[in-house]
Motif scaffolding. Structure first.
Motif, short mmCIF file in Angstrom:
data_model
loop_
_atom_site.label_atom_id
_atom_site.label_comp_id
_atom_site.label_asym_id
_atom_site.label_seq_id
_atom_site.Cartn_x
_atom_site.Cartn_y
_atom_site.Cartn_z
N ALA B 10 1.05 -1.27 -0.02
CA ALA B 10 -0.04 0.01 -0.07
C ALA B 10 0.95 1.22 -0.02
CB ALA B 10 -1.23 -0.17 1.25
N ILE B 11 2.02 1.21 0.94
CA ILE B 11 2.89 2.53 0.76
C ILE B 11 3.63 2.65 -0.67
CG2 ILE B 11 4.86 3.04 1.87
CD1 ILE B 11 4.41 1.58 4.46
N LEU B 12 4.10 1.30 -1.07
CA LEU B 12 4.67 1.58 -2.39
C LEU B 12 3.62 1.90 -3.50
CD1 LEU B 12 7.27 1.06 -4.11
CD2 LEU B 12 6.33 -1.45 -4.40
N ASP B 13 2.39 1.60 -3.46
CA ASP B 13 1.48 2.16 -4.50
C ASP B 13 1.34 3.41 -4.50
OD1 ASP B 13 1.29 -0.58 -5.33
OD2 ASP B 13 -0.55 -1.08 -4.38
N ASN B 19 3.89 12.11 -7.87
CA ASN B 19 5.18 12.47 -8.25
C ASN B 19 5.69 13.33 -6.71
OD1 ASN B 19 6.59 12.23 -10.38
ND2 ASN B 19 4.94 12.87 -11.64
N ARG B 20 4.95 13.21 -5.86
CA ARG B 20 5.29 13.89 -4.60
C ARG B 20 6.52 13.44 -3.78
NH1 ARG B 20 0.51 14.60 -0.85
NH2 ARG B 20 2.48 15.21 0.45
N LEU B 55 13.23 0.13 -4.03
CA LEU B 55 11.71 0.34 -4.63
C LEU B 55 11.31 1.72 -4.47
CD1 LEU B 55 10.09 -3.04 -3.46
CD2 LEU B 55 10.99 -2.53 -5.76
N ILE B 56 12.09 2.38 -3.57
CA ILE B 56 11.66 3.91 -3.50
C ILE B 56 13.00 4.59 -3.16
CG2 ILE B 56 9.32 3.62 -2.75
CD1 ILE B 56 10.15 3.99 0.24
N ASP B 57 12.91 5.85 -3.25
CA ASP B 57 14.10 6.78 -3.08
C ASP B 57 14.01 7.71 -1.86
OD1 ASP B 57 15.83 5.76 -4.76
OD2 ASP B 57 15.40 7.16 -6.43
N SER B 58 14.85 8.38 -1.31
CA SER B 58 14.60 9.32 -0.35
C SER B 58 15.56 10.57 -0.03
CB SER B 58 14.80 8.60 1.26
OG SER B 58 16.09 8.48 1.40
N ILE B 59 15.06 11.38 0.02
CA ILE B 59 16.26 12.76 0.35
C ILE B 59 15.95 13.09 1.61
CG2 ILE B 59 16.27 13.54 -1.82
CD1 ILE B 59 13.94 15.50 -1.24
N TYR B 67 10.39 10.62 0.90
CA TYR B 67 10.41 9.55 0.10
C TYR B 67 9.78 9.62 -1.34
CZ TYR B 67 12.25 7.17 4.12
OH TYR B 67 12.77 6.51 5.11
N GLU B 68 10.28 9.08 -2.33
CA GLU B 68 9.81 9.40 -3.61
C GLU B 68 9.88 7.95 -4.54
OE1 GLU B 68 11.71 12.05 -6.49
OE2 GLU B 68 13.46 12.05 -4.96
N ARG B 69 9.24 8.00 -5.55
CA ARG B 69 9.36 6.87 -6.58
C ARG B 69 10.80 6.63 -7.07
NH1 ARG B 69 6.19 9.46 -11.27
NH2 ARG B 69 7.52 8.20 -12.43
N ALA B 70 11.16 5.60 -7.04
CA ALA B 70 12.55 5.18 -7.53
C ALA B 70 12.66 5.00 -9.14
CB ALA B 70 12.97 3.74 -6.84
#
Ligand SMILES: [Mn+2]
Ligand SMILES: [Mn+2]
Ligand SMILES: [Zn+2]
Ligand SMILES: [Zn+2]
Lengths: 129, 129
Positions: B10-13, B19-20, B55-59, B67-70
DNA sequence: TAGCATAATGATAACTGTTATCATTATCGT
DNA sequence: ACGATAATGATAACAGTTATCATTATGCTA
């Protein structure tokens, strides 16, 4: 127009006498160890005041803020994830290209922070041992 | 080898559908608002697990991690200090010069983070009004 | 120089983002 | 279905930092 009190002068002197990047806790411990009487709250306020006057600089790392002398030219940082060592570097072309990139997006730049992570020369050797 | 449970899916979806750049609190609020049953601790662990799997990226911004899409190419960020808007950009030359700068200092790079601060086009106009 | 407004100090409470704890529940291979 | 293993969620704990507030220092001004 904050005041440069005895405590703030002590903080400033400590930082100016070194090349380190200090966090608030290291500052208060160093000053107390040197015989000064100063509280952690005063250190936080002093660091903020000194920075707002441009007398010291800071970098925001993941967990905490670190302060350093302001009398060096602008530079960015490489942090060794092995030993914590912080290396400084400056690169005029990178700076110029950042400005250009901001321009292209319509941004009016007020600052930036570039931090690179990796292994310093020393830690690098210890890796493949 | 963490599991991709219903909560983590659910988090990943959620993140992949946008795009946030999400912080943990925004994620849990969005999921709960959407009817899911998930706790903040699970979100923190889920975000960490998803990131460790790429599976996700972070700053890491000053206060919190976002976190954002990878599934986008590597990029860096401009943060508007007026409205919080985050603009993305990528610049191959800057990347290459970073690598060169690290080399010169004997650093083996594993990552970097370049964040630029300023005012976005919109906030810039509101300034001189 | 005494008096006063203003700001700084320091102990500590409070706050924020995040991680640890632990009893309960879900998952997956056999 | 069983059992080992991992995830969950409520909540406590933690780290870094800021806010509170009574006390003290600073620097004008009369
Ligand atoms: Mn530095
Ligand atoms: Mn991004
Ligand atoms: Zn090192
Ligand atoms: Zn803006």
């Amino acid at each position: 127009m904050p005041k440069l009190t005895a405590q703030r002068q002590a903080i400033l002197d400590l930082i100016n006498a070194s090349n380190r990047h200090w966090d608030a806790d290291e500052v208060v411990r160093a000053l107390v160890d040197a015989g000064a009487s100063i509280g952690i709250a005063t250190v936080y306020r002093g660091l903020a005041a000194l920075e707002s006057q441009g007398l010291i600089d800071s970098i925001q790392l993941a967990d905490k803020k670190r302060y350093e002398r302001a009398d060096k030219a602008h530079h960015d940082h490489m942090v060794c994830t092995g030993c914590g060592h912080i290396e400084e570097f400056s690169h005029d072309t990178i700076e110029a290209l950042q400005e250009a990139a901001a321009e292209k997006k319509g941004f009016k730049l007020t600052g930036h922070q570039l931090v690179m992570f990796g292994f310093c020369r020393k830690c690098r050797q210890e890796l493949h041992t």
